[in-house]
Design a protein around this motif. Structure first.
Motif, PDB file in Angstrom:
ATOM      1  N   ARG A  68       0.814  -1.197   0.000  1.00 48.71           N
ATOM      2  CA  ARG A  68       0.000   0.000   0.000  1.00 48.71           C
ATOM      3  C   ARG A  68       0.848   1.248   0.000  1.00 48.71           C
ATOM      4  N   ASP A  69       0.286   2.305  -0.535  1.00 50.48           N
ATOM      5  CA  ASP A  69       1.038   3.536  -0.614  1.00 50.48           C
ATOM      6  C   ASP A  69       0.320   4.650   0.132  1.00 50.48           C
TER       7      ASP A  69
ATOM      8  N   GLU B 116     -11.223  -3.896   6.964  1.00 52.42           N
ATOM      9  CA  GLU B 116      -9.862  -4.378   7.189  1.00 52.42           C
ATOM     10  C   GLU B 116      -9.907  -5.440   8.272  1.00 52.42           C
TER      11      GLU B 116
ATOM     12  N   GLY C  59       0.043  -6.083   4.150  1.00 55.29           N
ATOM     13  CA  GLY C  59       0.376  -4.978   3.262  1.00 55.29           C
ATOM     14  C   GLY C  59      -0.718  -4.733   2.246  1.00 55.29           C
ATOM     15  N   TYR C  60      -1.756  -5.541   2.289  1.00 54.58           N
ATOM     16  CA  TYR C  60      -2.888  -5.380   1.383  1.00 54.58           C
ATOM     17  C   TYR C  60      -4.174  -5.458   2.189  1.00 54.58           C
ATOM     18  N   ASN C  61      -5.286  -5.100   1.566  1.00 53.50           N
ATOM     19  CA  ASN C  61      -6.589  -5.296   2.199  1.00 53.50           C
ATOM     20  C   ASN C  61      -6.996  -6.750   2.028  1.00 53.50           C
TER      21      ASN C  61
ATOM     22  N   LEU D 239      -5.109  -6.935  -6.636  1.00 53.49           N
ATOM     23  CA  LEU D 239      -3.956  -6.344  -5.972  1.00 53.49           C
ATOM     24  C   LEU D 239      -4.031  -4.824  -6.001  1.00 53.49           C
ATOM     25  N   ARG D 240      -4.485  -4.286  -7.125  1.00 49.61           N
ATOM     26  CA  ARG D 240      -4.624  -2.831  -7.213  1.00 49.61           C
ATOM     27  C   ARG D 240      -5.615  -2.316  -6.186  1.00 49.61           C
TER      28      ARG D 240
ATOM     29  N   ALA E 231      -6.595  -3.745  -3.547  1.00 46.19           N
ATOM     30  CA  ALA E 231      -6.213  -4.056  -2.173  1.00 46.19           C
ATOM     31  C   ALA E 231      -5.064  -3.190  -1.686  1.00 46.19           C
ATOM     32  N   SER E 232      -4.419  -2.459  -2.604  1.00 47.48           N
ATOM     33  CA  SER E 232      -3.230  -1.722  -2.171  1.00 47.48           C
ATOM     34  C   SER E 232      -3.477  -0.218  -2.091  1.00 47.48           C
ATOM     35  N   GLY E 233      -4.755   0.182  -2.014  1.00 46.62           N
ATOM     36  CA  GLY E 233      -5.048   1.601  -1.839  1.00 46.62           C
ATOM     37  C   GLY E 233      -4.658   2.073  -0.452  1.00 46.62           C
ATOM     38  N   ARG E 234      -4.832   3.367  -0.214  1.00 41.18           N
ATOM     39  CA  ARG E 234      -4.571   3.935   1.100  1.00 41.18           C
ATOM     40  C   ARG E 234      -5.300   3.115   2.164  1.00 41.18           C
ATOM     41  N   VAL E 235      -4.710   2.959   3.347  1.00 44.17           N
ATOM     42  CA  VAL E 235      -5.346   2.174   4.400  1.00 44.17           C
ATOM     43  C   VAL E 235      -6.725   2.771   4.700  1.00 44.17           C
TER      44      VAL E 235
ATOM     45  N   SER F  54     -10.436   0.294  -0.063  1.00 47.02           N
ATOM     46  CA  SER F  54     -10.218  -1.002  -0.715  1.00 47.02           C
ATOM     47  C   SER F  54     -11.287  -1.106  -1.789  1.00 47.02           C
TER      48      SER F  54
END
Lengths: 367, 432
Positions: A27-28, B170, B176-178, B232-233, B235-239, B242
């Motif tokens: 994540r970024d 979450e 590191g991912y959702n 993956l895209r 799931a990898s957004g800002r915490v 998702s």
């Protein structure tokens, strides 16, 4: 069948690996939002400006001023207008796009002040500062600043000008007046009216000023949708019912369009011209003031409003706290927003030339 | 050359309608790649993808209903007004009558059903053309929205906002991912593989030629690759962000309605009515019931779309729904539906809607103003349908396809497709 599975597994895992590789890692954007705000940002950062549809000259002017002003200050400007038919959805998408592009400050002239809180929250979470321009964005704790003209002051100036104008024509009262207010669904209309009444009420209580028709409630004075024909119809009816023999000395009108409608009605009835207030410095009204018909209008110079907003952006860039002059009055439903209020200017025939000197469109009219 | 034919015939189905869809998917991928380059990689960044789905889910939901209306040979101009009318009533029900938000959603769907029954009644049982009925509805319910809302914006409570602006939760270990989004992606990938295996089994059981092995594998690899990439895209957004809830609602609807229109008698009746209503009626299709159903269904989906927009905007306003009908209709026609009815697919309409959405989003990221965006969208709509009409008159399936033919090699990878675009050749959409 076994061959099928074999090749599938290989192919599919290959595809998945490819996708994984393309994605980079994890994540970024979750670590850099905290400490950076205090330090300001790069001097050539992107600044987003989202404005309503190009339906009024005023917004087009504001957009041009923002484009040029921000560029002169060394920023990259992204100035966007909402489309004419799908205004709210367009503006939401534009604000989101500005956030994605990494704008450091987003200035929003809201089309619907209550429908942007999701986008404002996303912009805030991404580390952008959000400034509400001219219209206060409601129900969001993520709005940082609000910059606008002081609308209560607009009302006060109208009330004072009405009293002054009547005194100049006829040194002694009592004066007969009528009250008009703007559209009931416009939040600003109530603010204008309250401002004017804060000046007029003491005089009415003293008896020096008389609302001859007795119609003093907002419900009675309001003109739905700021429609000129509504004001004209109400004035016609007031003249017939109340001013058969009495003299009408003044009319409180919240803006120029209504003021001209009221004057049309009075002229049609063959009565002498009363003192009529206005607002917005519309071309026709400025002509009317110079010709001695409408008594006053309010000048809310878009140039100053844009200039002040850009000053705020500059302060944020340097890491300073922008100048604000009201931290108490503007509650948007979630928080009290730090606000910079610009003073409006009352314009009558006496100071028209001076007030519009810097306005290329209005200045020639005052010569 | 025979392998290429295999590819053309089997990868996304062999009929003209599916080939058209292939062309649209190709166009979608081309537009995505184009904007990915022009915007310096912003287009496929997680936050933009998430925003893209959130911003357009309500239009895509409308496109599902609109496809069925258009396939049945009608049109619905009232969807925007119906959405706005339902939206304001739902907002009022929560703020003024203190209805809890789940009940308010049910209430909103009930309003949609009631409006749909009203419009369906005039269309199906009185025989007033849908164009007129829904034109009247457009005025009627727009007026209703202004009347009830008094031209003001009414805010909605936090819980309700989830359906428009919420995300998958979450939970679980920090990968590191959702995690929820990853699980969703895994489930989708397994479903794709399972479906492919089932399809091969069915074809073998029916003694039909199954698609060549390498085609099946290639198809699965592409699908799984796309799903993995998307998961993956997202799931990898800002915490905290998702895959959006509105996207889940959309996915469920797409799957359910695709199944309905493709694999059930009721769904096929819609195509039959749109293809030739007299013939369908003489074959025992209950014409009135089908027409009533598609109109009613459209209004229910419009009410849902309205609620999602209100939830995302955190308030119901007087401008809600303006111009939505045109976006939905454009999506359906770009997606390959025929103006005369009888032809078109749900997945095609979704792809059509995504083409418009990506175009809109990409141009906005480039800072192009809405005036020019509208001009470009208008031209794209006209061109897409013109190419379709021209090719039908020429008996070819796609200009893009025929242009690309000389350049294709056997080993050239065909463009990827979204998860819903896969279909079985045997059950492809054809007119009834």
């Amino acid at each position: 069948m076994r061959k099928f599975f074999g090749t599938s597994v290989v192919a599919i895992s290959a595809a998945a690996m490819l996708a994984l590789a393309g994605c980079g890692s994890g994540r970024d954007g979750d670590s850099d939002s905290g400490g950076e705000a205090a330090k300001g940002f790069a001097a050539n950062s992107l600044i987003g400006v989202a404005l309503p549809a190009k339906t009024s000259e005023n917004w087009v002017l504001a957009g041009d001023l923002f484009s040029n002003g921000l560029k002169e200050a060394g920023f990259q400007a992204d100035v966007q207008y909402a489309g004419a038919s799908t205004t709210v959805a367009d503006q939401q998408a534009q604000i989101t796009a500005m956030t994605t592009k990494g704008a450091k400050v987003i200035v929003i002239g809201a089309t619907d002040a209550a429908q942007l809180s999701t986008q404002v929250a996303a912009a805030h979470a991404a580390g952008a500062k959000v400034i509400a321009y001219d219209r206060l964005i409601k129900n969001t704790p993520d709005l940082d600043y609000y910059v606008a003209f002081d609308n209560f002051k607009v009302g006060q100036l109208q009330g004072q000008a009405l009293l002054d104008g009547m005194k100049a024509k006829k040194p002694n009262g009592p004066y007969n007046i009528e009250l008009f207010s703007g559209s009931p669904d416009d939040n600003n209309a109530g603010v204008f009216f309250d401002g004017a009444m804060s000046v007029l009420k003491p005089e009415i209580d003293k008896g020096t000023v008389v609302v001859a028709s007795g119609q003093k409630e907002v419900k009675q004075t309001a003109i739905q949708g700021w429609k000129a024909e509504g004001a004209q119809a109400r004035m016609d009816q007031l003249l017939t019912s109340t001013y058969g023999s009495k003299e009408l000395d003044g009319v409180l009108s919240p803006n120029d369009t209504l003021a001209r409608a009221i004057l049309t009605s009075v002229k049609g009835a063959g009565k002498p011209t009363p003192v009529v207030t206005g607002q917005d410095s519309e071309v026709e009204s400025v002509k009317s003031i110079v010709a001695g018909e409408q008594y006053m209008t309010i000048n809310k110079d878009t140039r100053n409003l844009v200039k002040e907003t850009i000053n705020m952006v500059k302060a944020l860039q340097a890491g300073d706290k922008p100048q604000v002059n009201d931290t108490k009055s503007y509650n948007n439903g979630s928080k009290v927003v730090d606000t910079y209020l610009l003073p409006p200017v009352a314009v009558t025939k006496a100071n028209a030339a001076e007030a519009y000197a810097s306005d290329p469109k209005l200045a020639p009219l005052t010569k | 050359m025979s392998r290429l034919k295999d590819l053309q015939k089997n990868l996304f189905g062999g009929t003209t309608s599916n080939a058209r869809q292939f062309g649209m998917i190709f166009t979608l991928v081309a537009i995505v790649v184009l904007f990915q380059i022009l915007t310096d990689g912003l287009t496929l960044r997680s936050d933009n993808l998430i925003a893209l789905f959130q911003q357009n889910s309500y239009i895509l939901i409308l496109a599902i209903g609109m496809l069925m209306v258009i396939v049945a040979g009608h049109i619905d101009l009232s969807v925007g007004s119906v959405a706005a009318f339902a939206g304001i009533l739902v907002a009022k029900s929560m703020t003024e009558w203190d209805l809890p938000w789940p009940a308010a959603i049910v209430f909103g769907l009930a309003i949609g059903a009631a409006i749909g029954a009203w419009q369906g009644f005039w269309v199906a049982y009185i025989g007033v053309p849908a164009f007129i009925v829904t034109l009247a509805g457009m005025l009627l319910f727009r007026g209703g929205n202004q009347f009830i809302g008094n031209a003001q914006s009414i805010p909605v409570p936090e819980g309700f906002r989830e359906i428009g602006s919420g995300f998958l939760p979450e939970f679980g270990p920090n990968t590191g991912y959702n995690n929820a989004t990853l699980l969703l992606g895994l489930a989708a990938a397994l479903a794709v593989v399972w479906r492919e295996i089932q399809a091969r089994k069915t074809r073998r059981a029916m003694d039909a030629d199954p698609a060549p092995m390498w085609i099946s594998v290639l198809r699965m690899a592409i699908m799984v690759g796309v799903i993995a990439f998307a998961a993956l895209r997202f799931a990898s957004g800002r915490v905290g962000t998702s895959f959006p809830i509105s996207g889940i609602i959309l996915l469920v609807l797409v799957i359910a309605y695709s199944f309905y229109t493709r694999n059930t008698a009721g769904g096929r009746h819609i195509y039959a009515v749109g293809g030739n209503s007299r013939a369908a009626e003489l074959s025992g299709v209950k014409l009135k019931r089908v027409n009533f159903f598609v109109m009613m269904n459209m209004s229910v989906l419009a009410a849902l779309a309205g609620m999602i927009f209100v939830a995302r905007s955190a308030a119901s306003g007087p401008q809600d729904g303006n111009g939505w009908e045109l976006d939905a209709i454009a999506a359906v026609f770009i997606g390959g539906a025929a103006v005369a009815g009888g032809i078109g697919t749900i997945s095609g309409s979704i792809v059509g809607g995504l083409v418009m959405a990506v175009l809109n989003n990409g141009l906005q990221l480039m800072g192009v103003g809405t005036d020019r965006v509208q001009i470009i969208k208008g031209l794209v709509l006209l061109l897409a349908v013109a190419i379709d009409v021209y090719n039908k008159s020429q008996g070819r399936f796609s200009i893009i396809g025929s242009l690309m033919r000389p350049f294709r090699r056997e080993d050239s990878a065909p463009p990827a497709s979204p998860p819903d675009a896969e279909r079985e050749p045997a059950k492809a959409a054809v007119s009834g």
